[in-house]
Design a protein around this motif. Structure first.
Motif, PDB file in Angstrom:
ATOM      1  N   PHE A   2       0.827  -1.200   0.000  1.00  0.00           N
ATOM      2  CA  PHE A   2       0.000   0.000   0.000  1.00  0.00           C
ATOM      3  C   PHE A   2       0.860   1.249   0.000  1.00  0.00           C
ATOM      4  O   PHE A   2       1.879   1.325   0.658  1.00  0.00           O
ATOM      5  CB  PHE A   2      -0.889   0.048   1.242  1.00  0.00           C
ATOM      6  N   ASP A   3       0.417   2.230  -0.750  1.00  0.00           N
ATOM      7  CA  ASP A   3       1.089   3.518  -0.677  1.00  0.00           C
ATOM      8  C   ASP A   3       0.320   4.397   0.299  1.00  0.00           C
ATOM      9  O   ASP A   3      -0.632   3.963   0.940  1.00  0.00           O
ATOM     10  CB  ASP A   3       1.215   4.146  -2.063  1.00  0.00           C
ATOM     11  N   LEU A   9      -6.966   5.918   2.925  1.00  0.00           N
ATOM     12  CA  LEU A   9      -8.360   5.542   2.683  1.00  0.00           C
ATOM     13  C   LEU A   9      -8.793   4.420   3.621  1.00  0.00           C
ATOM     14  O   LEU A   9      -9.909   4.434   4.151  1.00  0.00           O
ATOM     15  CB  LEU A   9      -8.556   5.114   1.229  1.00  0.00           C
ATOM     16  N   LEU A  10      -7.927   3.449   3.840  1.00  0.00           N
ATOM     17  CA  LEU A  10      -8.265   2.356   4.758  1.00  0.00           C
ATOM     18  C   LEU A  10      -8.320   2.845   6.200  1.00  0.00           C
ATOM     19  O   LEU A  10      -9.212   2.468   6.962  1.00  0.00           O
ATOM     20  CB  LEU A  10      -7.252   1.226   4.624  1.00  0.00           C
ATOM     21  N   GLU A  11      -7.373   3.680   6.574  1.00  0.00           N
ATOM     22  CA  GLU A  11      -7.326   4.185   7.944  1.00  0.00           C
ATOM     23  C   GLU A  11      -8.550   5.052   8.244  1.00  0.00           C
ATOM     24  O   GLU A  11      -9.113   4.998   9.344  1.00  0.00           O
ATOM     25  CB  GLU A  11      -6.046   4.977   8.147  1.00  0.00           C
ATOM     26  N   ILE A  15     -11.116   4.836  11.604  1.00  0.00           N
ATOM     27  CA  ILE A  15     -11.176   5.837  12.672  1.00  0.00           C
ATOM     28  C   ILE A  15     -12.452   6.680  12.652  1.00  0.00           C
ATOM     29  O   ILE A  15     -12.733   7.369  13.617  1.00  0.00           O
ATOM     30  CB  ILE A  15      -9.945   6.769  12.638  1.00  0.00           C
ATOM     31  N   ASP A  16     -13.228   6.596  11.555  1.00  0.00           N
ATOM     32  CA  ASP A  16     -14.459   7.389  11.465  1.00  0.00           C
ATOM     33  C   ASP A  16     -15.624   6.618  12.085  1.00  0.00           C
ATOM     34  O   ASP A  16     -16.084   5.624  11.537  1.00  0.00           O
ATOM     35  CB  ASP A  16     -14.765   7.709  10.001  1.00  0.00           C
ATOM     36  N   ASN A  27     -15.224   4.049  -0.490  1.00  0.00           N
ATOM     37  CA  ASN A  27     -13.773   3.996  -0.310  1.00  0.00           C
ATOM     38  C   ASN A  27     -13.163   2.794  -1.021  1.00  0.00           C
ATOM     39  O   ASN A  27     -12.089   2.899  -1.612  1.00  0.00           O
ATOM     40  CB  ASN A  27     -13.412   3.982   1.174  1.00  0.00           C
ATOM     41  N   PHE A  28     -13.827   1.656  -0.968  1.00  0.00           N
ATOM     42  CA  PHE A  28     -13.281   0.488  -1.654  1.00  0.00           C
ATOM     43  C   PHE A  28     -13.335   0.650  -3.164  1.00  0.00           C
ATOM     44  O   PHE A  28     -12.451   0.179  -3.869  1.00  0.00           O
ATOM     45  CB  PHE A  28     -13.975  -0.796  -1.194  1.00  0.00           C
ATOM     46  N   GLU A  29     -14.340   1.348  -3.671  1.00  0.00           N
ATOM     47  CA  GLU A  29     -14.377   1.641  -5.103  1.00  0.00           C
ATOM     48  C   GLU A  29     -13.206   2.541  -5.489  1.00  0.00           C
ATOM     49  O   GLU A  29     -12.590   2.356  -6.538  1.00  0.00           O
ATOM     50  CB  GLU A  29     -15.707   2.269  -5.494  1.00  0.00           C
ATOM     51  N   ARG A  30     -12.883   3.505  -4.634  1.00  0.00           N
ATOM     52  CA  ARG A  30     -11.714   4.361  -4.898  1.00  0.00           C
ATOM     53  C   ARG A  30     -10.425   3.549  -4.851  1.00  0.00           C
ATOM     54  O   ARG A  30      -9.530   3.738  -5.677  1.00  0.00           O
ATOM     55  CB  ARG A  30     -11.644   5.510  -3.890  1.00  0.00           C
TER      56      ARG A  30
END
Length: 75
Positions: A2-3, A9-11, A15-16, A27-30
């Motif tokens: 992962f960059d 995006l995963l984090e 946390i939200d 987010n997964f689509e992104r």
């Protein structure tokens, strides 16, 4: 691997506290779009490099010969 964009995006999802299924899906689509772009980039760069090489030499570049030479002995 992962960059920083993918990691963020995963984090963000973790946390939200207001993240719901719609948020996860977006987010997964992104992430999938980023992965698709990253997959196509090296192929595109090789295509461009090959075209430039053909213009310079008038013949296509032989990647097999390059790979065979890369395994040779070093001084």
């Amino acid at each position: 691997m992962f960059d920083q964009v993918e990691h963020a995006l995963l984090e963000e999802l973790l946390i939200d506290p207001a993240a719901d299924v719609t948020w996860f899906r977006a987010n997964f689509e992104r992430l999938l779009a980023i992965n698709d772009q990253r997959t196509r980039l090296p192929e595109s760069l090789l295509t461009l490099a090959g075209r430039a090489h053909v213009r310079d030499r008038g013949e296509p570049f032989d990647w097999r010969r390059c790979g065979a030479n890369a395994g040779g002995s070093r001084p």
